[in-house]
Write an enzyme that holds these catalytic residues in place. Structure first.
Site, PDB file in Angstrom:
ATOM      1  N   ARG A  70     -10.252 -11.588   1.950  1.00 23.79           N
ATOM      2  CA  ARG A  70     -11.168 -12.613   1.436  1.00 23.79           C
ATOM      3  C   ARG A  70     -10.552 -14.008   1.506  1.00 23.79           C
ATOM      4  O   ARG A  70     -11.268 -15.004   1.581  1.00 23.79           O
ATOM      5  CB  ARG A  70     -11.590 -12.257   0.015  1.00 23.79           C
ATOM      6  CG  ARG A  70     -10.480 -12.211  -1.004  1.00 23.79           C
ATOM      7  CD  ARG A  70     -10.838 -11.392  -2.232  1.00 23.79           C
ATOM      8  NE  ARG A  70     -10.893  -9.965  -1.916  1.00 23.79           N
ATOM      9  CZ  ARG A  70     -11.228  -9.012  -2.794  1.00 23.79           C
ATOM     10  NH1 ARG A  70     -11.580  -9.370  -4.032  1.00 23.79           N
ATOM     11  NH2 ARG A  70     -11.232  -7.749  -2.449  1.00 23.79           N
ATOM     12  N   LYS A 106       0.826  -1.190   0.000  1.00 24.83           N
ATOM     13  CA  LYS A 106       0.000   0.000   0.000  1.00 24.83           C
ATOM     14  C   LYS A 106       0.872   1.257   0.000  1.00 24.83           C
ATOM     15  O   LYS A 106       2.062   1.216   0.344  1.00 24.83           O
ATOM     16  CB  LYS A 106      -0.883   0.035   1.258  1.00 24.83           C
ATOM     17  CG  LYS A 106      -1.955  -1.029   1.351  1.00 24.83           C
ATOM     18  CD  LYS A 106      -2.709  -0.891   2.671  1.00 24.83           C
ATOM     19  CE  LYS A 106      -3.792  -1.936   2.831  1.00 24.83           C
ATOM     20  NZ  LYS A 106      -4.931  -1.700   1.930  1.00 24.83           N
TER      21      LYS A 106
END
Length: 467
Positions: free
Chosen positions: A320, A246
């Protein structure tokens, strides 16, 4: 906080709706109310010193429509307006609805929250709710206390810096909390057991960190339970994005990436505190998504708990993967009647719905409606989004059973469709809540305190009260 038929010590608090003081007013109060600006607006607080009189100070607190939501806002505003060591007496009108008392009490506690490591301690002075019928509100006050305590716990867990909050630390906090509650059990799977039992998604995501992943299974199973609700919460204790790293700005708040796990744990403990007649199991897959030579790579194929494979070309779509393992395990091993997962899953949630609203996905209209109603009542709003069958094609992979991070758009929707792959015959009894945006508040607002909101703990408990 206590209920009493007698006025307690300290500052007197009078609730003001859109037209009048609700209880305890006199001629002086009426005059003050007439001169106060916007006095009835929910959350508006006017402070009036009364030299040489008893009590020496009066607060006029706006109650808006005098419903549960307005009074929750009023309660939080009262807490913030008074000094932390200032006793308060709130005068309640006769025949006040129990839900209104619950909202007011929740707000008083929620507005008093401070992170346990912050320099300023939480409000600790006594609060007396004065009413002619204190026994009528005892249950409402207890429910409010448990709800607020669950929210405080979820906020504390989420606000804790990730230098402290690794997966083992989180698991230890849950074990300690469970130990204080009869009938609550907890199982913690460390890296060796995760490996032996094939939790490949959790292991992949946590493989780059010096602090290994864990899976917490927390259970409340009363003898009277006729339904089993499994709650699954994403527990990424810090998210660098992994190899798909990120930006600095994108990483600043990633200590909150376990907000879903905090909420499901807190709600399960609260269900035990209220002795709810429903079996609840919380699963918290915990991992730190870090950058190192052992981190999983874009293009890796991961074998999930159910034996199927996932191609991941973006290691920043890690939540996920851990949820998939937990969901597959829940369906195969726990025989749930309903499965609800909460996750700070995508930035697309905020793009679609802003900072205060979570995205709700479910094929079950009754479950979706019940969760939305619970969220509205609890002050945790959500909006239902679709699960289009044609978007399932986005998950196609040439080298695995599915792709975890396709780039066709509809990011929050596609993430939900990925999770759906692991529900098997429970897909019609499942709901997914993408709650990244509302898990954090940039400022004090209504019943939210700047920082972690504990989003989901109140909504889940409200739902379990009726499940």
């Amino acid at each position: 906080m206590r209920l009493s038929a007698d006025e307690g010590p300290g500052t007197r608090v009078l609730l003001v709706d859109d037209s009048a003081v609700l209880a305890g007013g006199d001629d002086e109060t009426a005059e003050l109310r007439s001169t106060a600006e916007d006095a009835g607006r929910a959350g508006a607080v006017q402070i009036f010193p009364r030299p040489l009189r008893v009590p020496a100070k009066v607060l006029l607190a706006g109650a808006g429509a005098a419903d549960e939501t307005s009074l929750r806002t009023a309660g939080a505003a009262i807490s913030r307006s008074a000094a932390d060591d200032e006793p308060l007496t709130v005068l309640l009108p006769d025949n006040f609805p129990p839900a209104a008392v619950r909202g007011l009490a929740e707000g008083l506690w929620l507005g008093a929250y401070r992170f346990h490591e912050a320099p300023r301690p939480p409000r600790s002075a006594p609060v007396t709710l004065t009413t002619t019928t204190p026994d009528a509100y005892a249950r409402s006050l207890e429910t409010a206390r448990v709800t607020a305590a669950a929210t405080w716990l979820a906020r504390d867990l989420t606000n804790t810096p990730s230098a402290v909050k690794n997966p083992a630390w989180f698991a230890a906090q849950v074990v300690a909390e469970a130990a204080t509650r009869p009938g609550v059990t907890v199982t913690v799977r460390g890296p060796e057991r995760l490996t032996a039992e094939g939790f490949g998604g959790i292991l992949a995501v946590g493989g780059g960190s010096a602090t290994p992943p864990h899976l917490v299974e927390l259970s409340w199973n009363p003898p009277s339970a006729s339904r089993h609700v499994v709650l699954v919460g994403k527990g990424i204790t810090f998210d660098t994005g992994g190899i798909s790293i990120k930006t600095r700005d994108g990483m600043k708040l990633m200590k909150k990436d376990m907000g879903g796990a905090a909420a499901v744990v807190a709600a399960t403990l609260a269900a035990a505190d209220l002795s709810l007649p429903v079996r609840v199991t919380a699963l918290a897959p915990l991992a730190e998504n870090a950058v190192s030579g052992s981190a999983f790579r874009p293009g890796d194929v991961i074998t999930q708990w159910d034996g199927t494979t996932t191609e991941s070309t973006n290691s920043d779509a890690e939540g996920r993967l851990v949820l998939a393992d937990a969901l597959a395990y829940a369906v195969a091993e726990l025989e749930p009647d309903l499965v609800i997962d909460l996750a700070t899953l995508t930035g697309a949630n905020a793009v679609a719905l802003g900072k205060r609203t979570a995205a709700l996905y479910s094929h079950n209209d009754d479950l979706a409606a019940a969760l939305a109603a619970a969220g509205e009542a609890a002050g945790e709003r959500m909006w239902r989004l679709p699960l289009p069958d044609e978007y399932v094609d986005y998950l196609h992979s040439d080298i695995a059973d599915r792709h975890s991070s396709p780039s066709m758009g509809a990011g929050s929707v596609v993430a939900a469709l990925f999770l759906q792959e692991f529900l098997g015959d429970r897909a019609d009894r499942w709901a997914h809540l993408d709650m990244s945006a509302p898990s954090w508040a940039e400022k004090n607002e209504a019943d939210l305190t700047k920082g972690a909101t504990g989003w989901g703990a109140r909504m889940l408990l409200r739902y379990l009260l009726t499940a």
